[in-house]
Design a protein around this motif. Structure first.
Motif, PDB file in Angstrom:
ATOM      1  N   TRP A   1       0.854  -1.247   0.121  1.00 42.83           N
ATOM      2  CA  TRP A   1      -0.076  -0.080   0.073  1.00 42.83           C
ATOM      3  C   TRP A   1       0.780   1.080   0.063  1.00 42.83           C
ATOM      4  O   TRP A   1       1.991   1.213   0.672  1.00 42.83           O
ATOM      5  N   VAL A   2       0.353   2.260  -0.616  1.00 40.71           N
ATOM      6  CA  VAL A   2       1.094   3.500  -0.598  1.00 40.71           C
ATOM      7  C   VAL A   2       0.156   4.692  -0.233  1.00 40.71           C
ATOM      8  O   VAL A   2      -1.158   4.961  -0.657  1.00 40.71           O
ATOM      9  N   ILE A   3       0.550   5.543   0.940  1.00 41.52           N
ATOM     10  CA  ILE A   3      -0.449   6.649   1.578  1.00 41.52           C
ATOM     11  C   ILE A   3       0.377   7.697   0.859  1.00 41.52           C
ATOM     12  O   ILE A   3       1.759   8.186   1.313  1.00 41.52           O
ATOM     13  N   ASP A   4      -0.284   8.725   0.317  1.00 45.41           N
ATOM     14  CA  ASP A   4       0.062  10.106  -0.097  1.00 45.41           C
ATOM     15  C   ASP A   4      -0.497  11.212   0.838  1.00 45.41           C
ATOM     16  O   ASP A   4      -1.671  10.896   0.900  1.00 45.41           O
ATOM     17  N   LYS A   5       0.415  11.976   1.505  1.00 50.60           N
ATOM     18  CA  LYS A   5       0.045  12.887   2.252  1.00 50.60           C
ATOM     19  C   LYS A   5       0.562  14.247   2.208  1.00 50.60           C
ATOM     20  O   LYS A   5       1.964  14.162   1.461  1.00 50.60           O
ATOM     21  N   GLU A   6       0.185  15.060   2.704  1.00 49.92           N
ATOM     22  CA  GLU A   6       0.959  16.571   2.964  1.00 49.92           C
ATOM     23  C   GLU A   6       2.066  16.158   3.646  1.00 49.92           C
ATOM     24  O   GLU A   6       2.269  15.395   4.903  1.00 49.92           O
ATOM     25  N   ASN A   7       3.201  16.977   3.417  1.00 47.32           N
ATOM     26  CA  ASN A   7       4.358  17.004   4.322  1.00 47.32           C
ATOM     27  C   ASN A   7       4.239  17.342   5.626  1.00 47.32           C
ATOM     28  O   ASN A   7       3.659  18.236   5.964  1.00 47.32           O
ATOM     29  N   GLY A   8       4.710  16.541   6.439  1.00 41.34           N
ATOM     30  CA  GLY A   8       4.696  16.739   7.909  1.00 41.34           C
ATOM     31  C   GLY A   8       5.834  15.993   8.788  1.00 41.34           C
ATOM     32  O   GLY A   8       5.867  16.034   9.979  1.00 41.34           O
ATOM     33  N   ARG A   9       6.792  15.482   8.078  1.00 45.33           N
ATOM     34  CA  ARG A   9       8.004  14.938   8.743  1.00 45.33           C
ATOM     35  C   ARG A   9       7.722  13.680   8.915  1.00 45.33           C
ATOM     36  O   ARG A   9       6.573  13.003   8.632  1.00 45.33           O
ATOM     37  N   LYS A  10       8.805  13.058   9.466  1.00 46.16           N
ATOM     38  CA  LYS A  10       8.658  11.315   9.692  1.00 46.16           C
ATOM     39  C   LYS A  10       7.704  11.060  10.785  1.00 46.16           C
ATOM     40  O   LYS A  10       7.217  10.018  10.518  1.00 46.16           O
ATOM     41  N   ALA A  11       7.603  11.606  11.934  1.00 43.40           N
ATOM     42  CA  ALA A  11       6.672  11.455  12.729  1.00 43.40           C
ATOM     43  C   ALA A  11       5.212  11.398  12.580  1.00 43.40           C
ATOM     44  O   ALA A  11       4.604  10.406  12.671  1.00 43.40           O
ATOM     45  N   ASP A  12       4.946  12.463  11.547  1.00 39.86           N
ATOM     46  CA  ASP A  12       3.680  12.548  11.044  1.00 39.86           C
ATOM     47  C   ASP A  12       3.298  11.395  10.232  1.00 39.86           C
ATOM     48  O   ASP A  12       2.187  10.888  10.110  1.00 39.86           O
ATOM     49  N   ALA A  13       4.394  11.283   9.361  1.00 41.84           N
ATOM     50  CA  ALA A  13       4.141  10.046   8.387  1.00 41.84           C
ATOM     51  C   ALA A  13       3.777   8.739   8.916  1.00 41.84           C
ATOM     52  O   ALA A  13       3.317   7.748   8.727  1.00 41.84           O
ATOM     53  N   ALA A  14       4.672   8.517  10.050  1.00 38.59           N
ATOM     54  CA  ALA A  14       4.700   7.205  10.876  1.00 38.59           C
ATOM     55  C   ALA A  14       3.536   6.953  11.290  1.00 38.59           C
ATOM     56  O   ALA A  14       2.755   5.922  11.309  1.00 38.59           O
ATOM     57  N   ASN A  15       2.968   8.053  12.155  1.00 42.98           N
ATOM     58  CA  ASN A  15       1.270   8.065  12.688  1.00 42.98           C
ATOM     59  C   ASN A  15       0.382   7.785  11.534  1.00 42.98           C
ATOM     60  O   ASN A  15      -0.737   7.040  11.993  1.00 42.98           O
ATOM     61  N   ALA A  16       0.659   8.499  10.410  1.00 40.12           N
ATOM     62  CA  ALA A  16      -0.547   8.171   9.262  1.00 40.12           C
ATOM     63  C   ALA A  16      -0.237   6.504   8.861  1.00 40.12           C
ATOM     64  O   ALA A  16      -1.363   6.171   8.884  1.00 40.12           O
TER      65      ALA A  16
ATOM     66  N   ARG B   1       5.159  11.924  18.540  1.00 40.55           N
ATOM     67  CA  ARG B   1       5.097  13.381  18.898  1.00 40.55           C
ATOM     68  C   ARG B   1       5.564  14.291  17.697  1.00 40.55           C
ATOM     69  O   ARG B   1       6.535  13.851  16.874  1.00 40.55           O
ATOM     70  N   HIS B   2       4.933  15.104  17.134  1.00 46.98           N
ATOM     71  CA  HIS B   2       5.131  15.898  16.173  1.00 46.98           C
ATOM     72  C   HIS B   2       5.925  17.203  16.144  1.00 46.98           C
ATOM     73  O   HIS B   2       6.795  17.690  15.363  1.00 46.98           O
ATOM     74  N   ASP B   3       6.343  17.524  17.535  1.00 42.00           N
ATOM     75  CA  ASP B   3       6.957  18.842  17.919  1.00 42.00           C
ATOM     76  C   ASP B   3       8.197  18.377  18.177  1.00 42.00           C
ATOM     77  O   ASP B   3       8.877  19.105  19.241  1.00 42.00           O
ATOM     78  N   THR B   4       9.043  17.401  17.631  1.00 41.82           N
ATOM     79  CA  THR B   4      10.339  17.268  18.283  1.00 41.82           C
ATOM     80  C   THR B   4      11.106  16.813  17.057  1.00 41.82           C
ATOM     81  O   THR B   4      10.468  16.003  16.173  1.00 41.82           O
ATOM     82  N   VAL B   5      12.489  16.903  16.883  1.00 42.20           N
ATOM     83  CA  VAL B   5      13.271  16.171  15.783  1.00 42.20           C
ATOM     84  C   VAL B   5      13.839  14.918  16.186  1.00 42.20           C
ATOM     85  O   VAL B   5      14.442  14.348  15.481  1.00 42.20           O
ATOM     86  N   GLY B   6      13.704  14.718  17.311  1.00 44.88           N
ATOM     87  CA  GLY B   6      14.244  13.433  17.830  1.00 44.88           C
ATOM     88  C   GLY B   6      13.004  12.539  18.305  1.00 44.88           C
ATOM     89  O   GLY B   6      12.894  11.693  19.434  1.00 44.88           O
ATOM     90  N   GLU B   7      12.188  12.061  17.440  1.00 43.40           N
ATOM     91  CA  GLU B   7      10.830  11.419  17.431  1.00 43.40           C
ATOM     92  C   GLU B   7      11.135  10.005  18.156  1.00 43.40           C
ATOM     93  O   GLU B   7      10.337   9.533  18.815  1.00 43.40           O
ATOM     94  N   ASP B   8      12.257   9.167  17.516  1.00 43.29           N
ATOM     95  CA  ASP B   8      12.723   7.819  18.143  1.00 43.29           C
ATOM     96  C   ASP B   8      12.808   7.860  19.452  1.00 43.29           C
ATOM     97  O   ASP B   8      12.260   6.942  20.311  1.00 43.29           O
ATOM     98  N   LEU B   9      13.721   8.636  20.071  1.00 46.86           N
ATOM     99  CA  LEU B   9      14.092   8.579  21.418  1.00 46.86           C
ATOM    100  C   LEU B   9      12.728   9.133  22.286  1.00 46.86           C
ATOM    101  O   LEU B   9      12.583   8.506  23.115  1.00 46.86           O
ATOM    102  N   GLU B  10      12.294   9.993  22.051  1.00 48.18           N
ATOM    103  CA  GLU B  10      11.232  10.645  22.884  1.00 48.18           C
ATOM    104  C   GLU B  10      10.093   9.650  22.930  1.00 48.18           C
ATOM    105  O   GLU B  10       9.485   9.421  23.733  1.00 48.18           O
ATOM    106  N   LEU B  11       9.704   8.953  21.685  1.00 53.24           N
ATOM    107  CA  LEU B  11       8.694   7.856  21.932  1.00 53.24           C
ATOM    108  C   LEU B  11       9.020   6.867  22.699  1.00 53.24           C
ATOM    109  O   LEU B  11       8.116   6.505  23.631  1.00 53.24           O
ATOM    110  N   VAL B  12      10.096   6.258  23.036  1.00 56.05           N
ATOM    111  CA  VAL B  12      10.465   5.345  23.850  1.00 56.05           C
ATOM    112  C   VAL B  12      10.416   5.648  25.159  1.00 56.05           C
ATOM    113  O   VAL B  12      10.127   5.103  26.137  1.00 56.05           O
ATOM    114  N   VAL B  13      11.226   6.687  25.463  1.00 58.43           N
ATOM    115  CA  VAL B  13      11.193   7.410  26.538  1.00 58.43           C
ATOM    116  C   VAL B  13       9.679   7.783  27.172  1.00 58.43           C
ATOM    117  O   VAL B  13       9.227   7.501  28.326  1.00 58.43           O
ATOM    118  N   ARG B  14       8.865   8.257  26.310  1.00 57.06           N
ATOM    119  CA  ARG B  14       7.459   8.461  26.712  1.00 57.06           C
ATOM    120  C   ARG B  14       6.667   6.952  26.869  1.00 57.06           C
ATOM    121  O   ARG B  14       5.869   6.979  27.663  1.00 57.06           O
TER     122      ARG B  14
END
Length: 475
Positions: free
Chosen positions: A147-162, A277-290
């Motif tokens: 499958w391919v999902i096409d979306k507006e740019n929102g950076r990696k965290a937003d794309a992963a959430n989609a 989270r969308h408000d960080t550039v370190g989404e992988d670290l933040e996700l696991v800490v959270r």
């Protein structure tokens, strides 16, 4: 205040700074040595997993939980076809691949549509975790599980959430679109979930450098080593990070980082947390800490694991500009995560995460880099001013260079014993040479890049700095 008094105060400051820096560096080295010894113990005492993919398949084909592989993609036209072919070829009983085109400005979407015969569908999300607009969903006519999902740019965290929102499976694997998992990677990653009683919420694997490897048709054909010294230095770094620090931390359930290049998660937990989270550039670290914080505050028993036999190959920056942007972003993300979750630092409510893991991040990411960089300046100055015995400078040199080289070589020995991903003795020697040479320029440059990340954080710069790619064929 007289000139003599001013010089005396300055001398005292230089002396205290020199000793402080040496103490912090010694502490970091002691932690690294402890992690290396613990990793060696873990490798020596655990049951070694089967090296045969066929054995894994026979053992888990009937037990494997369905999994969705989510690959956020932004301007990946150079390598997207190779990557998707590799994801489709993964040895797993039931998996789907969801590529999320995050508003690419190149031909990423067109390349996918053309090469995989994609047609638009009306597939709907079951959880809307992204904040940007969705343009459409596509399904391959030749590969029913693509499958391919096409979306507006929102950076990696937003794309992963989609992608998580479109997934229907119990497990999701989030992977960089420019990465290639070894064929049995999903089976190895799913194994802890199958052997667990429901406590497992996330599993990470080792990331290796693809530069210099031969990759054709979406698969790794031959392991190699880049002729460029910059990727070689990163090979050493990645070995230290994944085969010592993460093995040791996972053993005590204090693992705070699962690389954004590859991670498998229980989908229900991600949805419950609201995704990345969308408000960080370190989404992988933040996700696991959270995730740790979320599970601790719910008072639920859980586990986050690391399986070194899972190997994911990714293209490393081959130019200094790309490396600068990558490392500055990592540093900025670490600071953002610490600030967002500062209440966890030293807090017994969060158990060993609060008492040990989070303070270690403070030392590694807040105190460590400035201490090492300042040490390179104040230790020679203290010797010139007659405040420090030259023997102390030699000791500092040994701590930062020789000791670090020894740790890297120890990690290389572990890699050769456990994974054997280095093809020849000549390549082992080249990596060993890189472990020594990195101390003369590369390591210091990384400290400067970290300072750039600190500056960007305090200037509230949130723009995503690109890391140029040349594609697997040229990497």
């Amino acid at each position: 205040m007289s000139l003599a008094e001013s010089l005396n105060i300055l001398s005292q400051i230089v002396l205290y700074l020199a000793f402080g820096c040496m103490i912090i560096v010694a502490y970091r080295n002691a932690v690294s040595l402890t992690q290396l010894l613990l990793a060696a113990y873990v490798f020596a005492t655990r049951v070694k997993p089967s090296s045969a993919s066929l054995d894994l398949w026979h053992r888990y084909a009937d037990l494997a939980l369905p999994i969705s592989v989510i690959a956020p993609a932004f301007n990946e036209e150079l390598s997207i076809v190779e990557s998707v072919k590799a994801l489709l070829a993964l040895e797993y009983p039931e998996h789907e691949v969801i590529v999320v085109n995050d508003g690419s400005s190149d031909k990423t979407l067109a390349t996918l549509i053309t090469n995989f015969d994609m047609v638009k569908t009306n597939r709907q999300q079951i959880a809307a975790l992204q904040t940007t607009e969705l343009f459409g969903a596509y399904k391959s006519k030749t590969h029913p599980n693509l499958w391919v999902i096409d979306k507006e740019n929102g950076r990696k965290a937003d794309a992963a959430n989609a992608g998580i929102g479109f997934a229907r499976t119990p497990l999701v694997c989030v992977i960089d679109a420019d990465s290639i998992i070894e064929p049995d990677g999903l089976l190895r990653a799913a194994e802890p979930f199958m052997l667990d009683d429901g406590k497992m919420v996330a599993v990470g694997g080792a990331i290796r450098i693809a530069n210099g490897c031969e990759i054709r048709g979406g698969s790794l054909r031959k392991i190699g080593l880049s002729k460029n010294w910059l990727p070689r230095f990163q090979v050493v770094e990645y070995l230290r990070a994944f085969l010592t620090a993460r093995v040791a931390n996972a053993h005590f359930n204090t693992l705070l980082l699962i690389s954004g290049a590859f991670g498998v998660f229980r989908r229900s937990t991600l949805v419950e947390m609201g995704g990345y989270r969308h408000d960080t550039v370190g989404e992988d670290l933040e996700l696991v800490v959270r995730m740790h914080r979320h599970m601790r505050e719910k008072k639920e028993d859980y586990r986050i694991d690391f399986v070194p036999e899972i190997v994911c190959w990714t293209e490393a920056p081959a130019e200094w500009g790309g490396l600068k942007n990558q490392r500055a972003r990592w540093q900025q993300g670490a600071l953002e995560t610490l600030i967002k979750h500062w209440r966890m630092v030293g807090n017994p409510r969060y158990g060993r995460i609060g008492l040990f893991a989070m303070p270690q991040v403070v030392i590694e990411d807040i105190l460590g880099p400035p201490a090492e960089l300042i040490g390179y300046l104040v230790v020679p100055l203290a010797i010139l001013l007659g405040l420090l015995d030259p023997i102390a400078a030699v000791a500092y040199f040994c701590m930062t260079v020789l000791f670090g080289t020894g740790l890297s070589l120890g990690t290389l020995i572990l890699e050769e014993i456990q994974l054997r991903r280095t093809p020849s003795a000549a390549d082992l020697a080249r990596i060993g040479a890189a472990a020594f040479i990195e101390n003369f320029g590369y390591r210091q440059a990384n400290l400067v890049f970290r300072f750039i990340g600190i500056k960007r954080h305090f200037k509230k710069e949130t723009a995503w700095s690109p890391v140029p790619r040349v594609g697997f064929g040229a990497a």
